[in-house]
Design a protein around this motif. Structure first.
Motif, short mmCIF file in Angstrom:
data_model
loop_
_atom_site.label_atom_id
_atom_site.label_comp_id
_atom_site.label_asym_id
_atom_site.label_seq_id
_atom_site.Cartn_x
_atom_site.Cartn_y
_atom_site.Cartn_z
N HIS A 72 1.10 -0.59 0.02
CA HIS A 72 0.19 -0.04 -0.25
C HIS A 72 0.89 1.71 0.13
O HIS A 72 2.27 1.29 0.45
N PHE A 73 0.30 2.29 -0.54
CA PHE A 73 0.88 3.48 -0.75
C PHE A 73 -0.03 5.05 -0.53
O PHE A 73 -1.57 4.96 -0.31
N SER A 74 0.60 5.73 0.49
CA SER A 74 -0.85 6.86 0.87
C SER A 74 0.16 8.09 0.21
O SER A 74 0.97 8.49 0.63
N LEU A 75 -0.86 8.90 0.44
CA LEU A 75 -1.02 10.66 -0.28
C LEU A 75 -1.20 11.15 0.73
O LEU A 75 -2.35 10.92 1.51
N HIS A 76 -0.30 12.16 1.62
CA HIS A 76 -0.55 13.57 2.66
C HIS A 76 -0.28 14.45 2.04
O HIS A 76 0.71 15.12 1.49
N ILE A 77 -0.94 14.91 3.09
CA ILE A 77 -1.61 16.31 2.19
C ILE A 77 -1.35 17.15 3.67
O ILE A 77 -2.35 17.50 4.06
N THR A 78 -0.41 18.11 3.72
CA THR A 78 -0.71 19.38 4.96
C THR A 78 -0.84 20.42 5.08
O THR A 78 -1.20 20.73 3.76
N GLU A 79 -1.02 21.21 5.66
CA GLU A 79 -1.39 22.71 5.72
C GLU A 79 -2.56 22.47 4.88
O GLU A 79 -2.16 23.79 3.85
N THR A 80 -4.05 21.98 4.32
CA THR A 80 -4.48 21.64 3.40
C THR A 80 -5.23 23.55 3.10
O THR A 80 -5.82 24.08 4.07
N GLN A 81 -5.20 23.55 2.07
CA GLN A 81 -5.93 24.61 0.99
C GLN A 81 -6.90 24.95 0.23
O GLN A 81 -7.07 23.47 -0.11
N PRO A 82 -7.94 25.85 0.20
CA PRO A 82 -9.08 25.16 -0.50
C PRO A 82 -9.07 25.07 -1.64
O PRO A 82 -9.60 23.62 -2.88
N GLU A 83 -7.71 25.10 -2.45
CA GLU A 83 -6.80 25.33 -4.28
C GLU A 83 -7.13 23.76 -4.16
O GLU A 83 -6.47 22.97 -4.89
N ASP A 84 -6.71 22.92 -3.12
CA ASP A 84 -6.54 21.28 -3.06
C ASP A 84 -7.75 20.55 -3.05
O ASP A 84 -7.72 19.39 -3.62
N SER A 85 -8.78 21.67 -3.18
CA SER A 85 -9.81 20.61 -3.41
C SER A 85 -9.96 19.77 -5.07
O SER A 85 -10.09 21.16 -6.00
N ALA A 86 -10.40 18.99 -5.27
CA ALA A 86 -10.24 17.77 -6.23
C ALA A 86 -10.26 17.22 -6.57
O ALA A 86 -10.56 16.12 -4.79
N VAL A 87 -10.20 15.57 -7.20
CA VAL A 87 -10.33 14.14 -7.04
C VAL A 87 -8.84 14.29 -7.53
O VAL A 87 -8.12 14.65 -8.49
N TYR A 88 -8.40 12.88 -6.59
CA TYR A 88 -6.88 12.40 -6.44
C TYR A 88 -6.70 10.67 -6.83
O TYR A 88 -7.96 10.20 -6.16
N PHE A 89 -6.42 10.73 -8.27
CA PHE A 89 -5.88 9.31 -8.22
C PHE A 89 -4.91 8.47 -8.14
O PHE A 89 -3.80 9.54 -8.77
N CYS A 90 -4.64 7.62 -7.87
CA CYS A 90 -3.58 6.44 -7.70
C CYS A 90 -3.22 6.09 -8.80
O CYS A 90 -4.34 5.71 -9.39
N ALA A 91 -2.40 5.42 -8.73
CA ALA A 91 -2.09 4.36 -10.12
C ALA A 91 -0.69 3.95 -9.46
O ALA A 91 0.25 3.98 -8.83
N ALA A 92 -0.80 2.68 -9.89
CA ALA A 92 -0.08 1.60 -10.17
C ALA A 92 0.81 1.11 -11.42
O ALA A 92 0.05 0.60 -12.47
N ILE A 93 2.47 1.03 -11.56
CA ILE A 93 2.66 -0.04 -12.74
C ILE A 93 3.88 -0.93 -11.68
O ILE A 93 4.82 -0.68 -11.59
N VAL A 94 3.79 -1.98 -13.08
CA VAL A 94 3.90 -2.79 -13.07
C VAL A 94 6.01 -2.45 -14.47
O VAL A 94 4.61 -1.95 -15.20
N SER A 95 7.06 -2.81 -14.33
CA SER A 95 7.91 -2.20 -14.95
C SER A 95 7.78 -2.56 -16.55
O SER A 95 7.14 -3.58 -17.23
#
Lengths: 111, 116
Positions: A72-95
């Motif tokens: 598993h992997f995680s995205l951390h956003i600190t000190e969030t701001q209104p402009e951080d509002s969006a949809v976030y997508f993760c992806a995984a890739i085999v070489s």
């Protein structure tokens, strides 16, 4: 093939608080993990990525952590701001193979 | 470098018609990907090319869909006999593959297809 799950599907935080989005993947051969931000009506934009040879990467208010053992992997956003509002997508890739995206997390930063 | 360019931005057509979309990748990128995205979902892989070779095609992809990249530069995605369920945003992305390390994909603005 690879399968990527993402949680939560929606996340609301107060401005200034931290936000964490978590993804799990199924293929232990995956070695590249990008995160994309997509604002309404716009293209997905790469915000940070991590490769399997490191456990953490930071870029200002954004960080990504990777646990290869747990897959598993995680995205951390600190000190969030209104402009951080969006949809976030993760992806995984085999070489060398194609990108598999998670279903997305809609982040709302409340003023 | 103007990034990945897609045309048209919007396409409205009647059910049963054929449509074709174009993608111009970043010039030095040898890989080109097509995705479909519906509201509230992540990009769903359709197919990808390395240079002019189509390396993989999603098993979910109907045979009404075909893609080409004849000279290893721009690509076209054609949908024949469109159906209501084809309504979606069609995204193109490109990346540079030199093996064995993946490089990030860069997306275009997409073509929004609406089937009447």
């Amino acid at each position: 093939g690879e399968n990527v799950e993402q949680h939560p599907s929606t996340l609301s935080v107060q401005e200034g608080d931290s936000a964490v989005i978590k993804c799990t993947y199924s293929d232990s051969a995956s070695n590249y993990f990008p995160w994309y931000k997509q604002e309404l009506g716009k293209r997905p934009q790469l915000i940070i990525d991590i490769r399997s040879n490191v456990g953490e990467k930071k870029d200002q208010r954004i960080a990504v952590t990777l646990n290869k053992t747990a897959k598993h992997f995680s995205l951390h956003i600190t000190e969030t701001q209104p402009e951080d509002s969006a949809v976030y997508f993760c992806a995984a890739i085999v070489s060398g193979q194609n990108f598999v995206f998670g279903p997305g997390t809609r982040l709302s930063v409340l003023p | 470098d103007t990034g990945v360019s897609q045309n048209p931005r919007h396409k409205i057509t009647k059910r049963g018609q054929n449509v074709t979309f174009r993608c111009d990748p970043i010039s030095e990128h040898n890989r080109l990907y097509w995705y479909r995205q519906t509201l509230g979902q992540g990009p769903e892989f359709l197919t990808y090319f390395q240079n002019e070779a189509q390396l993989e095609k999603s098993r979910l992809l109907s045979d009404r869909f075909s893609a080409e990249r004849p000279k290893g530069s721009f690509s076209t995605l054609e949908i024949q006999r469109t159906e209501q369920g084809d309504s979606a945003m069609y995204l193109c992305a490109s990346s540079l593959w030199g093996g064995p390390i993946n490089q990030p994909q860069h997306f275009g603005d997409g073509t929004r297809l609406s089937i009447l």
